[in-house]
Design a protein around this motif. Structure first.
Motif, short mmCIF file in Angstrom:
data_model
loop_
_atom_site.label_atom_id
_atom_site.label_comp_id
_atom_site.label_asym_id
_atom_site.label_seq_id
_atom_site.Cartn_x
_atom_site.Cartn_y
_atom_site.Cartn_z
N ARG A 74 40.43 28.64 40.74
CA ARG A 74 39.66 28.45 41.89
C ARG A 74 39.27 29.61 42.25
NH1 ARG A 74 41.63 24.24 44.95
NH2 ARG A 74 40.05 24.74 46.88
N ILE A 75 37.88 29.94 43.16
CA ILE A 75 37.59 31.31 43.92
C ILE A 75 37.95 31.81 44.65
CG2 ILE A 75 35.38 32.01 43.98
CD1 ILE A 75 33.70 29.99 42.20
N ASP A 76 38.47 30.28 45.96
CA ASP A 76 38.61 30.47 46.78
C ASP A 76 40.20 31.15 46.94
OD1 ASP A 76 40.21 28.49 45.96
OD2 ASP A 76 39.53 27.02 48.22
N ARG A 77 40.53 31.31 46.24
CA ARG A 77 42.03 31.47 46.30
C ARG A 77 42.45 33.07 45.24
NH1 ARG A 77 45.40 26.44 45.33
NH2 ARG A 77 44.29 24.68 46.99
N ILE A 78 41.25 33.86 44.89
CA ILE A 78 41.71 35.43 44.19
C ILE A 78 42.31 35.88 45.10
CG2 ILE A 78 40.06 36.60 42.77
CD1 ILE A 78 37.69 34.42 42.04
N ASN A 79 42.56 35.70 44.35
CA ASN A 79 44.30 37.45 45.43
C ASN A 79 44.30 38.74 44.81
OD1 ASN A 79 45.97 36.86 43.88
ND2 ASN A 79 47.22 36.22 44.97
N ASP A 80 43.33 39.44 43.14
CA ASP A 80 43.15 40.31 42.74
C ASP A 80 42.58 40.27 41.34
OD1 ASP A 80 44.19 43.19 41.83
OD2 ASP A 80 45.73 42.19 40.81
N TRP A 81 42.02 41.49 41.16
CA TRP A 81 41.08 41.08 39.99
C TRP A 81 40.94 42.93 39.38
CZ3 TRP A 81 36.36 43.95 40.31
CH2 TRP A 81 36.46 44.48 41.17
N ALA A 82 40.49 42.53 38.18
CA ALA A 82 40.39 44.00 37.36
C ALA A 82 39.24 43.85 36.32
CB ALA A 82 40.97 44.74 36.71
N VAL A 83 37.97 44.58 36.08
CA VAL A 83 36.93 44.29 35.05
C VAL A 83 38.20 45.37 33.56
CG1 VAL A 83 35.52 44.65 33.79
CG2 VAL A 83 35.63 44.76 36.71
N VAL A 84 38.05 44.51 32.96
CA VAL A 84 39.27 45.10 31.98
C VAL A 84 38.03 45.49 31.03
CG1 VAL A 84 39.73 45.03 29.49
CG2 VAL A 84 40.73 42.85 31.61
N ASN A 85 36.86 45.31 30.52
CA ASN A 85 35.56 45.71 30.32
C ASN A 85 34.61 45.23 30.16
OD1 ASN A 85 35.38 44.02 27.88
ND2 ASN A 85 37.01 44.66 26.77
N ASP A 86 32.78 45.46 29.45
CA ASP A 86 32.57 45.31 30.39
C ASP A 86 31.82 43.62 29.65
OD1 ASP A 86 31.69 45.76 27.10
OD2 ASP A 86 29.71 46.48 27.65
N ARG A 87 32.92 43.11 29.12
CA ARG A 87 32.61 41.72 28.86
C ARG A 87 34.06 40.63 29.44
NH1 ARG A 87 31.35 39.38 23.47
NH2 ARG A 87 31.09 37.26 25.04
#
Length: 135
Positions: free
Chosen positions: A38-51
């Motif tokens: 759910r896009i409206d519930r994102i509370n954390d994220w991280a970019v691991v690599n370019d994909r």
């Protein structure tokens, strides 16, 4: 003789279609839709690599993989998702790994999403560490 040519032509036209269908069959979006991110519930994220991006929304964790390399993901500490048009039209802000979904950084071109998979907490933490070490 004409019949043989027609059979060969039919086979040649059917072959690429069969190959494309086989490729599409290997990718399965998350189901039921209630299991999607759910896009409206994102509370954390991280970019691991370019994909690869990992996303948490409450107790649920997801690994999002793009179709191609997206070296600008996460620029400006911003990450945005766009749901497929059919979900947007009914007001459902869910990312399931379907055609038409994308991820992008602010003011950057979108990257098509290839797959979305649910992951457990240990897998999320391992990928988060990898993302932290890379930056």
């Amino acid at each position: 003789m004409k019949r043989t040519h027609a059979s060969v032509l039919a086979l040649l036209f059917a072959l690429p279609t069969g190959i494309l269908c086989a490729q599409d069959a290997s990718h399965q979006p998350l189901r039921p839709v209630s299991d999607c991110m759910r896009i409206d519930r994102i509370n954390d994220w991280a970019v691991v690599n370019d994909r690869t991006v990992i996303v948490s929304n409450g107790p649920n964790r997801f690994k999002v993989t793009t179709q191609t390399s997206c070296p600008r993901l996460g620029i400006g500490n911003s990450l945005r998702f766009r749901a497929a048009a059919d979900k947007n039209s009914i007001g459902l802000s869910a990312i399931c790994g379907e055609t038409g979904e994308s991820v992008f950084a602010r003011d950057q071109p979108p990257c098509a999403i290839a797959s979305v998979e649910k992951i457990d907490k240990p897998a999320y933490e391992k990928l988060a560490k990898k993302a932290e070490d890379a930056h």
